[in-house]
Each structure stands twice: as structure tokens, then as C-alpha cells.
Motif scaffolding. Structure first.
Motif, PDB file in Angstrom:
ATOM      1  N   LEU A   1       0.841  -1.188   0.000  1.00 20.87           N
ATOM      2  CA  LEU A   1       0.000   0.000   0.000  1.00 20.87           C
ATOM      3  C   LEU A   1       0.883   1.247   0.000  1.00 20.87           C
ATOM      4  N   SER A   2       0.370   2.312  -0.568  1.00 20.12           N
ATOM      5  CA  SER A   2       1.134   3.555  -0.621  1.00 20.12           C
ATOM      6  C   SER A   2       0.168   4.733  -0.642  1.00 20.12           C
ATOM      7  N   GLN A   3       0.724   5.920  -0.630  1.00 22.30           N
ATOM      8  CA  GLN A   3      -0.102   7.126  -0.728  1.00 22.30           C
ATOM      9  C   GLN A   3       0.352   7.951  -1.916  1.00 22.30           C
ATOM     10  N   SER A   4      -0.576   8.615  -2.550  1.00 21.29           N
ATOM     11  CA  SER A   4      -0.256   9.537  -3.632  1.00 21.29           C
ATOM     12  C   SER A   4      -1.523  10.318  -3.960  1.00 21.29           C
ATOM     13  N   CYS A   5      -1.358  11.536  -4.392  1.00 21.81           N
ATOM     14  CA  CYS A   5      -2.497  12.335  -4.807  1.00 21.81           C
ATOM     15  C   CYS A   5      -2.511  12.411  -6.326  1.00 21.81           C
ATOM     16  N   ARG A   6      -3.708  12.368  -6.878  1.00 19.33           N
ATOM     17  CA  ARG A   6      -3.831  12.377  -8.336  1.00 19.33           C
ATOM     18  C   ARG A   6      -4.123  13.766  -8.891  1.00 19.33           C
ATOM     19  N   CYS A   7      -3.938  14.797  -8.068  1.00 18.24           N
ATOM     20  CA  CYS A   7      -4.130  16.148  -8.588  1.00 18.24           C
ATOM     21  C   CYS A   7      -3.063  16.423  -9.647  1.00 18.24           C
ATOM     22  N   ASP A   8      -3.436  17.228 -10.642  1.00 18.75           N
ATOM     23  CA  ASP A   8      -2.557  17.403 -11.796  1.00 18.75           C
ATOM     24  C   ASP A   8      -2.728  18.806 -12.362  1.00 18.75           C
ATOM     25  N   LEU A   9      -1.615  19.511 -12.556  1.00 20.27           N
ATOM     26  CA  LEU A   9      -1.658  20.887 -13.046  1.00 20.27           C
ATOM     27  C   LEU A   9      -2.339  20.978 -14.402  1.00 20.27           C
ATOM     28  N   GLU A  10      -2.016  20.085 -15.308  1.00 21.66           N
ATOM     29  CA  GLU A  10      -2.584  20.161 -16.642  1.00 21.66           C
ATOM     30  C   GLU A  10      -4.089  19.894 -16.629  1.00 21.66           C
TER      31      GLU A  10
ATOM     32  N   HIS B   1      -5.670  30.557  -8.388  1.00 20.65           N
ATOM     33  CA  HIS B   1      -5.082  29.592  -7.469  1.00 20.65           C
ATOM     34  C   HIS B   1      -6.062  28.443  -7.226  1.00 20.65           C
ATOM     35  N   VAL B   2      -5.573  27.233  -7.385  1.00 18.30           N
ATOM     36  CA  VAL B   2      -6.378  26.031  -7.167  1.00 18.30           C
ATOM     37  C   VAL B   2      -5.712  25.218  -6.062  1.00 18.30           C
ATOM     38  N   ASP B   3      -6.469  24.949  -5.014  1.00 18.21           N
ATOM     39  CA  ASP B   3      -5.948  24.176  -3.880  1.00 18.21           C
ATOM     40  C   ASP B   3      -6.508  22.761  -3.909  1.00 18.21           C
ATOM     41  N   CYS B   4      -5.632  21.785  -3.747  1.00 17.70           N
ATOM     42  CA  CYS B   4      -6.058  20.394  -3.641  1.00 17.70           C
ATOM     43  C   CYS B   4      -6.325  20.070  -2.181  1.00 17.70           C
ATOM     44  N   GLU B   5      -7.564  19.687  -1.872  1.00 22.61           N
ATOM     45  CA  GLU B   5      -7.929  19.382  -0.488  1.00 22.61           C
ATOM     46  C   GLU B   5      -7.181  18.158   0.038  1.00 22.61           C
ATOM     47  N   PHE B   6      -6.852  17.222  -0.829  1.00 25.64           N
ATOM     48  CA  PHE B   6      -6.218  15.994  -0.376  1.00 25.64           C
ATOM     49  C   PHE B   6      -4.789  16.217   0.093  1.00 25.64           C
ATOM     50  N   CYS B   7      -3.987  16.890  -0.718  1.00 29.84           N
ATOM     51  CA  CYS B   7      -2.560  17.000  -0.399  1.00 29.84           C
ATOM     52  C   CYS B   7      -2.113  18.409  -0.043  1.00 29.84           C
ATOM     53  N   SER B   8      -3.061  19.358   0.004  1.00 27.24           N
ATOM     54  CA  SER B   8      -2.765  20.752   0.370  1.00 27.24           C
ATOM     55  C   SER B   8      -1.797  21.437  -0.580  1.00 27.24           C
ATOM     56  N   THR B   9      -1.700  20.940  -1.797  1.00 24.04           N
ATOM     57  CA  THR B   9      -0.849  21.585  -2.800  1.00 24.04           C
ATOM     58  C   THR B   9      -1.622  22.716  -3.468  1.00 24.04           C
ATOM     59  N   ARG B  10      -0.979  23.853  -3.631  1.00 23.16           N
ATOM     60  CA  ARG B  10      -1.606  24.997  -4.313  1.00 23.16           C
ATOM     61  C   ARG B  10      -0.997  25.138  -5.706  1.00 23.16           C
ATOM     62  N   TYR B  11      -1.849  25.214  -6.705  1.00 24.44           N
ATOM     63  CA  TYR B  11      -1.425  25.418  -8.082  1.00 24.44           C
ATOM     64  C   TYR B  11      -1.814  26.832  -8.506  1.00 24.44           C
ATOM     65  N   SER B  12      -0.876  27.536  -9.094  1.00 28.75           N
ATOM     66  CA  SER B  12      -1.127  28.892  -9.585  1.00 28.75           C
ATOM     67  C   SER B  12      -1.056  28.868 -11.122  1.00 28.75           C
ATOM     68  N   ILE B  13      -2.131  29.333 -11.732  1.00 36.06           N
ATOM     69  CA  ILE B  13      -2.240  29.293 -13.185  1.00 36.06           C
ATOM     70  C   ILE B  13      -2.550  30.715 -13.679  1.00 36.06           C
ATOM     71  N   SER B  14      -1.717  31.220 -14.572  1.00 31.83           N
ATOM     72  CA  SER B  14      -1.877  32.589 -15.026  1.00 31.83           C
ATOM     73  C   SER B  14      -2.946  32.689 -16.104  1.00 31.83           C
ATOM     74  N   LEU B  15      -3.636  33.844 -16.122  1.00 33.81           N
ATOM     75  CA  LEU B  15      -4.626  34.088 -17.190  1.00 33.81           C
ATOM     76  C   LEU B  15      -3.957  34.097 -18.548  1.00 33.81           C
ATOM     77  N   GLU B  16      -2.725  34.577 -18.576  1.00 32.03           N
ATOM     78  CA  GLU B  16      -1.996  34.629 -19.851  1.00 32.03           C
ATOM     79  C   GLU B  16      -1.782  33.252 -20.423  1.00 32.03           C
ATOM     80  N   SER B  17      -1.417  32.282 -19.555  1.00 29.21           N
ATOM     81  CA  SER B  17      -1.187  30.934 -20.039  1.00 29.21           C
ATOM     82  C   SER B  17      -2.477  30.279 -20.514  1.00 29.21           C
ATOM     83  N   LEU B  18      -3.597  30.608 -19.879  1.00 28.43           N
ATOM     84  CA  LEU B  18      -4.873  30.052 -20.294  1.00 28.43           C
ATOM     85  C   LEU B  18      -5.308  30.632 -21.627  1.00 28.43           C
ATOM     86  N   ALA B  19      -5.062  31.914 -21.801  1.00 26.34           N
ATOM     87  CA  ALA B  19      -5.424  32.548 -23.070  1.00 26.34           C
ATOM     88  C   ALA B  19      -4.620  31.971 -24.227  1.00 26.34           C
ATOM     89  N   ALA B  20      -3.388  31.574 -23.935  1.00 22.18           N
ATOM     90  CA  ALA B  20      -2.528  31.019 -24.975  1.00 22.18           C
ATOM     91  C   ALA B  20      -2.975  29.618 -25.368  1.00 22.18           C
TER      92      ALA B  20
END
Length: 299
Positions: free
Chosen positions: A246-255, A280-299
Motif C-alpha cells: 500500500l502507498s499514498q499519492s495524490c492524483r491532482c494534476d496541473l494540466e 489559485h487552485v488548492d487540492c484538499e487531499f494533499c494541500s498543494t496549491r497550483y497557480s495558473i496565469s490568465l496569460e497561459s490560459l489565453a494562450a
């Protein structure tokens, strides 16, 4: 601690008694999951037991990619949401709670004190065969183990014994253990469920032996799981299955988060962003915060 006895699930059968079961013990994987949040001890114990229960149930799944999700949701208690899932031996989970109310509770609160009125949902997703099963039962009983036993009695109609225990080892790290034992009527599917013949002596015998297990035996990492089974059932023929890691891992993914946000209209994305143009998107499972720029989304 004996590392070989940690983060392991072992399946077993007692063929002459028409019984099957699992024993699980969690160590480093549990420690990692709990370290992601500063849970109070009561909440950490609750999540440790839920993770152990999920490992007991999830390790029975036969097909790769199958997923077990355990969710407890309630109103009126200090905990309003608990979510744990299991896929191919990998666990993750989190608890949403009211820290102030938890601080006022005794060391060992009842299930009702923690949740108030709520329900326990257990879901099996089996993509390999295109099936999905879900059972929902009230959050009743003195513990999470008792609520899970009610699930099997009502949803699966299988007499079951579940024992869960959590604490800290001699080194101060978290450790949890559990045992699940079920009776299979006549050892074959398709026969009448045992609840229609409650005086079955084989199940009574297995139950009597299983109920002698002690909480500290479940969490004693120096006691190999095979030896624990021998202690309980040395009068019987017990066949064990290969151990499952058994192991632990979070499946949250930036992409994944980026692709979801990209589907929103530009004006809605702008409302989500901060003054620097970052969403900013926070993963409740692993407390990782992802920051995604509007510029990158527009691209």
C-alpha cells in the motif's frame, strides 16, 4: 517498527468455515497523508481509521484501475465531510472539520458527537467491466467500524466483522491497523445469504475467534500480520494470499486543472484571478496549491 509489517494488506480465507477476510496495517503512507494537514488528534485518528477501512475494502478489488471511495457526510457535528479513496493500492483522504468544536470534545468522542446526523456512502467503480456499485447507510453506531458493518448487513447482506485501530508507534509516528472478516454462505455465490439462517454455527465460531483481537495487536508493527492471523485462528486451516503493498499519492494534476479552467469564458476566468492575474487552485487531499496565469490560459 518492522517495515515489512507496515503499508501492507493480506487477504486470507478459512475454507472449512466459509469465511474470507483482510488484515491491513498502515505506517509511512499514513504518516505522509496526515502530515499534509495539521489535524487535531481526534480528527487524525478518524482519518487513519477511514484510510484503513478503505484499504480493507479496496484490496478486495480484482481488476486494475478499480476504485473504492468512502465518503461520510453529515450536518450538526464537528465533522461535515470525510473522503477517502483507493486505487490499485494507492490511498488518499481528507477531513473537513470545525477546529473549535473539535477542541471541546473528549479524547475519544462517539461517532454521533463527531458527525451528528449523516450518512456513509461506499462506492465501487469498476471500469474494466463497466460497472459501478454504491451503498448508502446512516452514520450509526459507536464507531466508523460499526457503521461499515451496517453497510455490509444492509447493502451486501453479508455478516461481517470489522475492527479498526489507530495510534502512534514507539517512534512517535502514526500507525493504524484493521481487520475485515466476512461469511460466505456455503462458500459459493448464488446460495441463500446467511442472514436468512442466523444460527449458522460456522460463522458463530469464526466471530468468536475474531472478536478476541486487541486494538494494540492491530497496530503492533513488530507483530507480522501472518502471525496475528495465527494467533486468532490457529485452530483452523487459514490460507493467506500474497501480500499487497500500500502507498499514498495524490492524483491532482496541473494540466488537468488548466484544461478545466480553459473551458470557462474569459470574463469568468478574470473574476477568479487575483490582482496579479493568477488563479489559485488548492487540492484538499494533499494541500498543494497550483497557480495558473490568465496569460497561459489565453494562450
Amino acid at each position: 517498527m518492522t517495515t515489512a509489517s507496515l503499508d501492507t494488506a493480506i487477504g486470507f480465507t478459512i475454507p472449512h468455515r466459509h469465511a474470507r477476510g483482510r488484515v491491513v496495517r498502515l505506517g509511512p503512507a499514513l504518516d505522509t497523508i496526515l502530515s499534509k494537514h495539521a489535524y487535531p488528534p481526534v480528527v487524525a485518528t478518524l482519518l487513519a481509521e477511514a484510510l484503513t477501512l478503505s484499504a480493507l475494502l479496496g484490496s478486495t478489488l480484482k481488476h486494475d484501475g478499480s476504485r473504492l471511495t468512502l465518503q461520510a457526510q453529515a450536518e450538526g457535528g464537528a465533522v461535515d465531510l470525510l473522503v477517502v479513496d483507493y486505487v490499485d493500492g494507492v490511498l488518499r483522504g481528507y477531513v473537513r472539520h470545525d477546529a473549535d468544536r473539535i477542541a471541546q470534545m473528549p479524547v475519544d468522542p462517539s461517532l454521533f458527537a463527531l458527525f451528528g446526523k449523516g450518512y456513509l456512502a461506499i462506492t465501487f467503480d469498476l471500469p474494466a467491466i463497466g460497472e459501478r456499485y454504491q451503498g448508502i447507510v446512516p452514520l450509526e453506531g459507536a464507531s466508523l467500524a460499526e457503521a461499515a458493518e451496517s453497510y455490509f448487513a444492509q447493502s451486501e447482506q453479508l455478516p461481517s466483522i470489522i475492527r479498526l485501530s489507530a495510534g502512534r508507534g514507539a517512534d512517535g509516528r502514526h500507525v493504524a491497523g484493521g481487520m475485515l472478516i466476512q461469511h460466505l454462505p456455503e462458500g459459493e455465490e448464488g446460495r441463500d445469504r446467511i442472514h436468512t439462517r442466523l444460527d449458522h454455527p460456522e460463522w458463530d465460531h469464526v466471530r468468536a475467534l475474531a472478536e478476541t483481537v486487541k486494538p494494540d495487536e492491530l497496530t503492533d508493527a513488530d507483530l507480522p500480520l501472518e502471525n496475528l492471523l495465527w494467533r486468532l485462528f490457529n485452530e483452523e486451516e487459514v490460507r493467506t494470499l500474497p501480500a499487497l503493498a500500500l502507498s499514498q499519492s495524490c492524483r491532482c494534476d496541473l494540466e488537468h486543472f488548466r484544461s478545466v479552467l480553459a473551458r470557462f469564458p474569459a470574463d469568468e476566468r478574470a473574476e477568479m484571478a487575483d490582482e496579479n492575474g493568477e488563479i489559485h487552485v488548492d487540492c484538499e487531499f494533499c494541500s498543494t496549491r497550483y497557480s495558473i496565469s490568465l496569460e497561459s490560459l489565453a494562450a
